[in-house]
Design an enzyme around this catalytic site. Sequence first.
Site, PDB file in Angstrom:
ATOM      1  N   LYS A  22       0.829  -1.208   0.000  1.00 12.25           N
ATOM      2  CA  LYS A  22       0.000   0.000   0.000  1.00 12.25           C
ATOM      3  C   LYS A  22       0.867   1.262   0.000  1.00 12.25           C
ATOM      4  CE  LYS A  22      -1.788   1.931   3.913  1.00 12.25           C
ATOM      5  NZ  LYS A  22      -1.592   3.386   4.025  1.00 12.25           N
ATOM      6  N   ASN A  23       1.814   1.336   0.935  1.00 14.73           N
ATOM      7  CA  ASN A  23       2.539   2.600   1.072  1.00 14.73           C
ATOM      8  C   ASN A  23       3.533   2.855  -0.055  1.00 14.73           C
ATOM      9  OD1 ASN A  23       1.013   3.251   3.238  1.00 14.73           O
ATOM     10  ND2 ASN A  23       2.525   2.637   4.781  1.00 14.73           N
ATOM     11  N   ARG A  92      -4.389   9.844   2.958  1.00 22.58           N
ATOM     12  CA  ARG A  92      -3.165  10.577   3.286  1.00 22.58           C
ATOM     13  C   ARG A  92      -2.334  10.835   2.029  1.00 22.58           C
ATOM     14  NH1 ARG A  92      -1.776  13.795   6.985  1.00 22.58           N
ATOM     15  NH2 ARG A  92       0.442  13.991   7.179  1.00 22.58           N
ATOM     16  N   CYS A 116      -5.770   8.219   8.329  1.00 23.29           N
ATOM     17  CA  CYS A 116      -6.143   7.838   9.698  1.00 23.29           C
ATOM     18  C   CYS A 116      -5.703   8.926  10.683  1.00 23.29           C
ATOM     19  CB  CYS A 116      -5.473   6.515  10.063  1.00 23.29           C
ATOM     20  SG  CYS A 116      -6.015   5.120   9.054  1.00 23.29           S
ATOM     21  N   ARG A 121       0.260  14.613  12.393  1.00 28.64           N
ATOM     22  CA  ARG A 121       0.645  14.385  11.001  1.00 28.64           C
ATOM     23  C   ARG A 121       0.778  15.678  10.178  1.00 28.64           C
ATOM     24  NH1 ARG A 121      -2.203   9.022   8.700  1.00 28.64           N
ATOM     25  NH2 ARG A 121      -0.096   8.670   7.946  1.00 28.64           N
ATOM     26  N   PRO A 122       1.649  16.589  10.632  1.00 29.17           N
ATOM     27  CA  PRO A 122       1.840  17.821   9.863  1.00 29.17           C
ATOM     28  C   PRO A 122       2.560  17.546   8.542  1.00 29.17           C
ATOM     29  CG  PRO A 122       3.497  17.659  11.589  1.00 29.17           C
ATOM     30  CD  PRO A 122       2.564  16.475  11.774  1.00 29.17           C
ATOM     31  N   ILE A 123       2.537  18.528   7.625  1.00 30.50           N
ATOM     32  CA  ILE A 123       3.280  18.352   6.363  1.00 30.50           C
ATOM     33  C   ILE A 123       4.297  19.490   6.178  1.00 30.50           C
ATOM     34  CG2 ILE A 123       1.519  16.967   5.175  1.00 30.50           C
ATOM     35  CD1 ILE A 123       0.713  19.589   3.692  1.00 30.50           C
ATOM     36  N   ASP A 124       4.723  20.073   7.325  1.00 27.76           N
ATOM     37  CA  ASP A 124       5.654  21.203   7.258  1.00 27.76           C
ATOM     38  C   ASP A 124       6.945  20.874   6.504  1.00 27.76           C
ATOM     39  OD1 ASP A 124       5.872  19.512   9.600  1.00 27.76           O
ATOM     40  OD2 ASP A 124       7.556  20.776  10.203  1.00 27.76           O
ATOM     41  N   ASP A 305       3.556   0.811  12.060  1.00 26.15           N
ATOM     42  CA  ASP A 305       2.370   0.195  11.437  1.00 26.15           C
ATOM     43  C   ASP A 305       2.130  -1.240  11.916  1.00 26.15           C
ATOM     44  OD1 ASP A 305       2.124   2.539  10.080  1.00 26.15           O
ATOM     45  OD2 ASP A 305       2.935   1.781   8.189  1.00 26.15           O
ATOM     46  N   ILE A 327       6.388   7.251  17.127  1.00 25.41           N
ATOM     47  CA  ILE A 327       6.187   7.983  15.867  1.00 25.41           C
ATOM     48  C   ILE A 327       4.922   8.834  15.901  1.00 25.41           C
ATOM     49  CG2 ILE A 327       6.047   7.783  13.329  1.00 25.41           C
ATOM     50  CD1 ILE A 327       8.658   6.573  14.385  1.00 25.41           C
ATOM     51  N   ARG A 398      -9.180  -0.144   3.346  1.00 21.61           N
ATOM     52  CA  ARG A 398      -8.363   0.822   2.607  1.00 21.61           C
ATOM     53  C   ARG A 398      -6.925   0.340   2.467  1.00 21.61           C
ATOM     54  NH1 ARG A 398      -8.837   6.120   6.109  1.00 21.61           N
ATOM     55  NH2 ARG A 398      -7.542   7.147   4.658  1.00 21.61           N
TER      56      ARG A 398
HETATM   57  N1  EPU Z   1       6.311  14.596  10.378  1.00 26.22           N
HETATM   58  C1  EPU Z   1       6.490  15.927  10.643  1.00 26.22           C
HETATM   59  N2  EPU Z   1       6.439  16.800   9.597  1.00 26.22           N
HETATM   60  C2  EPU Z   1       6.248  16.401   8.326  1.00 26.22           C
HETATM   61  C3  EPU Z   1       6.076  15.047   8.054  1.00 26.22           C
HETATM   62  C4  EPU Z   1       6.120  14.157   9.113  1.00 26.22           C
HETATM   63  O1  EPU Z   1       6.662  16.319  11.794  1.00 26.22           O
HETATM   64  O2  EPU Z   1       6.224  17.270   7.430  1.00 26.22           O
HETATM   65  C5  EPU Z   1       6.328  13.625  11.483  1.00 26.22           C
HETATM   66  C6  EPU Z   1       4.971  12.951  11.651  1.00 26.22           C
HETATM   67  O3  EPU Z   1       4.096  13.711  12.438  1.00 26.22           O
HETATM   68  C7  EPU Z   1       5.340  11.632  12.301  1.00 26.22           C
HETATM   69  C8  EPU Z   1       6.728  11.336  11.711  1.00 26.22           C
HETATM   70  O4  EPU Z   1       7.204  12.571  11.170  1.00 26.22           O
HETATM   71  O5  EPU Z   1       5.466  11.800  13.685  1.00 26.22           O
HETATM   72  C9  EPU Z   1       6.749  10.286  10.628  1.00 26.22           C
HETATM   73  O6  EPU Z   1       5.854  10.644   9.606  1.00 26.22           O
HETATM   74  P1  EPU Z   1       6.100  10.228   8.091  1.00 26.22           P
HETATM   75  O7  EPU Z   1       6.072  11.460   7.267  1.00 26.22           O
HETATM   76  O8  EPU Z   1       7.294   9.326   7.990  1.00 26.22           O
HETATM   77  O9  EPU Z   1       4.793   9.392   7.800  1.00 26.22           O
HETATM   78  P2  EPU Z   1       3.811   9.533   6.593  1.00 26.22           P
HETATM   79  O10 EPU Z   1       4.564   9.726   5.333  1.00 26.22           O
HETATM   80  O11 EPU Z   1       2.705  10.463   6.916  1.00 26.22           O
HETATM   81  C10 EPU Z   1       3.891   6.983   6.001  1.00 26.22           C
HETATM   82  C11 EPU Z   1       2.848   5.917   5.879  1.00 26.22           C
HETATM   83  C12 EPU Z   1       2.322   5.553   7.254  1.00 26.22           C
HETATM   84  C13 EPU Z   1       3.492   5.105   8.125  1.00 26.22           C
HETATM   85  C14 EPU Z   1       4.595   6.163   8.150  1.00 26.22           C
HETATM   86  C15 EPU Z   1       5.824   5.742   8.908  1.00 26.22           C
HETATM   87  C16 EPU Z   1       1.862   6.437   3.741  1.00 26.22           C
HETATM   88  C17 EPU Z   1       0.729   6.956   2.990  1.00 26.22           C
HETATM   89  N3  EPU Z   1       1.760   6.416   5.058  1.00 26.22           N
HETATM   90  O12 EPU Z   1       3.199   8.087   6.588  1.00 26.22           O
HETATM   91  O13 EPU Z   1       1.439   4.476   7.068  1.00 26.22           O
HETATM   92  O14 EPU Z   1       3.029   4.888   9.432  1.00 26.22           O
HETATM   93  O15 EPU Z   1       4.967   6.519   6.806  1.00 26.22           O
HETATM   94  O16 EPU Z   1       6.351   4.588   8.376  1.00 26.22           O
HETATM   95  O17 EPU Z   1       2.862   6.005   3.169  1.00 26.22           O
HETATM   96  C18 EPU Z   1      -0.315   3.021   7.620  1.00 26.22           C
HETATM   97  O18 EPU Z   1      -0.031   2.384   6.600  1.00 26.22           O
HETATM   98  O19 EPU Z   1      -1.141   2.602   8.477  1.00 26.22           O
HETATM   99  C19 EPU Z   1       0.340   4.303   7.853  1.00 26.22           C
HETATM  100  C20 EPU Z   1      -0.107   5.178   8.740  1.00 26.22           C
END
Ligand code: EPU
Length: 420
Positions: A22-23, A92, A116, A121-124, A305, A327, A398
């Site tokens: 999925k990811n 997401r 979820c 989960r910020p995107i900064d 996960d 995380i 999903r």
């Molecule tokens: N973070 C920030 N700022 C950002 C981005 C992330 O502070 O701009 C923080 C997040 O808040 C979190 C940490 O960094 O505490 C890790 O977040 P990451 O960006 O690595 O996660 P993600 O890309 O949002 C993906 C997977 C998640 C999985 C994580 C970690 C997708 C769509 N989602 O999320 O998958 O948990 O990587 O491996 O690829 C799931 O499959 O159930 C799932 C949640």
Amino acid sequence: MAYIKIDGGRLLEGEIKISGAKNSVVALIPAAILCDEEVSLVNVPTISDVDSLEEILSFLNVDVKRHNDEMKIDSNKMINKPIPASLSNKLRASYYFMGALLGKGHKVDIYFPGGCTIGKRPIDLHLKGFKELGATITDMDDHFIIEANELKGCKIYLDVASVGATINIMLAAVKAKGKTIIENAAKEPEIINVATLLNSMGAKVKGAGTNVIEITGVNYLHKALHEVIPDRIEAGTYLIIGALLGNPLKISNIIPSHIESLIYKLQEAGVSTLIGDDYIVVRRSDDGYHPIDIKTAVYPGYPTDLQQPIIPFLTQCDGISKVEETIYENRFMNIPDIVKMSADIIVRDNRYAIIKGKTPLKGDRVIATDLRGGASLLICGLIADGETRIDNIKYILRGYDQIVEKLQSVGAKIEIVDSE
Ligand code: EPU
């Protein structure tokens, strides 16, 4: 609303074939629009997150053809227009259209992604990366317009090794002018899978899978055929199920090294596994399991996960196990329902869970609050005495390809019931 009904306590015997990750696929699909010709993805899982991305592609007038596990994507007639919140908040991974549309058309108009609610989960870091590549960002209360006359390679340091930010910056940088270096990049296998697709289209991405990724911009990306890697989280979920109920259970079409941290932890608890090149055979032990401690970490550490899916296993270990979630701030939403099924679990500061076993679980009516939390309830239902009903199953569907059918094929008494 449909729900899952499980009559628990049955041993499971046979083989479960793992689907595409999925990811990985949720990044590969948006990445494909960067291509100037057609991209063909194979081993695409049947999950609703893929359907949601397909809806966004169709909305952008991208030509999509799906047949079995193959998805062909041709973005030659794409119209780059604002993506409404109703499409972006379904998942997401809609945020990967930021990097992909910026990289392709130098402009994206999109809303904050869904997914979820397991934390803030910020995107900064994604936005910081785009800015450093030369984009300007207008942020209007979760509605983003990101645009650039020209994207220019640069050095970007990520404060957190974020999977999403690493991939999004790669997507934006593949056609940028000059060289981009991402430092403290995430190292998850899904990142290597995305870089491999980009490189097979003619991009120049080096170092994916390490903490420094170097991208040299190119002007044109040609057609490619690419395979989605096996889903390590799906594989891990069935491995846990096999440790509890396998008689035995063979989990095939996997890359065992991708789930080494889980394998070590299960072995520490006393689970015996037979590991082949692309499969693992696991059998339930009649002698019981030892308690273990788990702390989630970025790859190659223990994946967040698989934190929720291992909780049911820990309820069956003899003694006290501890889990620390590092995380996400809100990844114990499944615990109240597991306690309702008779488990002895205490959560502290939303960061630690202390699980006292062994406690036989009893079937009950429970609600999935998120994808992996839903999977953990499903595992509880499989090992519980009596009937379990799981509501809100859209979360489970999903991310797990044909989970009910796969479990039925190895002897589980599980079904989806459609109700009003
Ligand atoms: N973070 C920030 N700022 C950002 C981005 C992330 O502070 O701009 C923080 C997040 O808040 C979190 C940490 O960094 O505490 C890790 O977040 P990451 O960006 O690595 O996660 P993600 O890309 O949002 C993906 C997977 C998640 C999985 C994580 C970690 C997708 C769509 N989602 O999320 O998958 O948990 O990587 O491996 O690829 C799931 O499959 O159930 C799932 C949640």
